[in-house]
Scaffold this motif. Sequence first.
Motif, PDB file in Angstrom:
ATOM      1  N   GLN A 274      -3.491 -25.651 -36.432  1.00 23.44           N
ATOM      2  CA  GLN A 274      -4.720 -25.222 -37.335  1.00 23.44           C
ATOM      3  C   GLN A 274      -4.020 -26.310 -38.505  1.00 23.44           C
ATOM      4  O   GLN A 274      -3.779 -27.727 -38.923  1.00 23.44           O
ATOM      5  CB  GLN A 274      -5.426 -24.634 -38.034  1.00 23.44           C
ATOM      6  CG  GLN A 274      -6.129 -23.959 -37.123  1.00 23.44           C
ATOM      7  CD  GLN A 274      -7.176 -23.283 -38.377  1.00 23.44           C
ATOM      8  OE1 GLN A 274      -6.251 -21.273 -38.395  1.00 23.44           O
ATOM      9  NE2 GLN A 274      -7.933 -22.661 -39.202  1.00 23.44           N
TER      10      GLN A 274
ATOM     11  N   ASN B 185      -3.710 -30.125 -38.648  1.00 24.03           N
ATOM     12  CA  ASN B 185      -5.426 -30.504 -38.820  1.00 24.03           C
ATOM     13  C   ASN B 185      -5.195 -32.161 -39.482  1.00 24.03           C
ATOM     14  O   ASN B 185      -5.247 -31.224 -40.631  1.00 24.03           O
ATOM     15  CB  ASN B 185      -6.375 -29.374 -39.589  1.00 24.03           C
ATOM     16  CG  ASN B 185      -7.985 -30.120 -39.893  1.00 24.03           C
ATOM     17  OD1 ASN B 185      -8.042 -30.775 -38.641  1.00 24.03           O
ATOM     18  ND2 ASN B 185      -8.803 -29.184 -40.484  1.00 24.03           N
TER      19      ASN B 185
ATOM     20  N   ARG C 253     -10.506 -30.227 -31.518  1.00 22.77           N
ATOM     21  CA  ARG C 253      -9.462 -29.301 -32.388  1.00 22.77           C
ATOM     22  C   ARG C 253      -9.981 -27.400 -31.542  1.00 22.77           C
ATOM     23  O   ARG C 253     -10.966 -27.617 -32.167  1.00 22.77           O
ATOM     24  CB  ARG C 253     -10.183 -28.780 -33.889  1.00 22.77           C
ATOM     25  CG  ARG C 253      -9.357 -29.944 -34.657  1.00 22.77           C
ATOM     26  CD  ARG C 253     -10.506 -30.421 -35.931  1.00 22.77           C
ATOM     27  NE  ARG C 253     -10.404 -31.134 -36.917  1.00 22.77           N
ATOM     28  CZ  ARG C 253     -10.544 -32.746 -37.136  1.00 22.77           C
ATOM     29  NH1 ARG C 253     -11.227 -32.876 -36.232  1.00 22.77           N
ATOM     30  NH2 ARG C 253      -9.543 -33.421 -38.158  1.00 22.77           N
TER      31      ARG C 253
END
Length: 256
Positions: A101, A104, A130
């Motif tokens: 994450q 991201n 992702r």
Amino acid sequence: MSKPFDATSKDLLEIDPAGWVRYLARAALPGPVRVIDADVSTVTAAADKVIQIDGPEPGLLHLEFQANTDPWFVPRLLCYNSLLYVRHKLQVTSVVFLLRQETNMRGVTGSWVVQPLLGPAWEFKYRVIRVWECPPAEFLTGALALLPLAPLAARDPAALPTIVDQMGHRIRAEADRPLAAKLWASTYVLLGLRYDDAVIDRLLDGVREMEESSTYQAILARGEARGVTLGKPAGKPAGKPAGSRWAKPAGKPAGV
């Protein structure tokens, strides 16, 4: 200097390129596949990995695994895509795997609209996966080469032991000793993108195949595992070398 996860992701692609194509295409293979040279040396650069898909309409599948933020990542992705097209004279599909994450990046959307000062705007499209948003089952039930991504997809750390157990059952049933070693070593490195050493050692305690992996031993020797020092004495592998739940010693069936 490349990070251990770079080499790990490339190893996983080489294990079963057809498995990665099936995962991304969600369909039968359109033709034979093979890993090809990813070097684009005209600009002293190399993409992560490139798979050629042969058949009536051949093309290239360009995969990039990213674990860190990079403000120039999308332009670099476009650069690799274009240079691969020029070199191989085949259409290129670029796919980005964001591994955690923290990577991201807001600008990594699957589309980059370029608006030059003079001339028409145009768009570069690519695919983004992702990993933390994917169900772990996608990796647990796919090709063996995708198994090490399953722990990264766990939304709840409490699910990790179950995920690792499922990985162990598949590896024990389907992988020979060298492949098992590579898969566990890859799992060890990729887990380090989200979890600390103590958690990883508990999860992988006793995985003998990992400790016998030349890749894993090389990482230990350099003290570079997961991009940081391991905090362990040089040459000492993580976990315990005996009593693996998943190891398959020669001539002796492994117990669960």
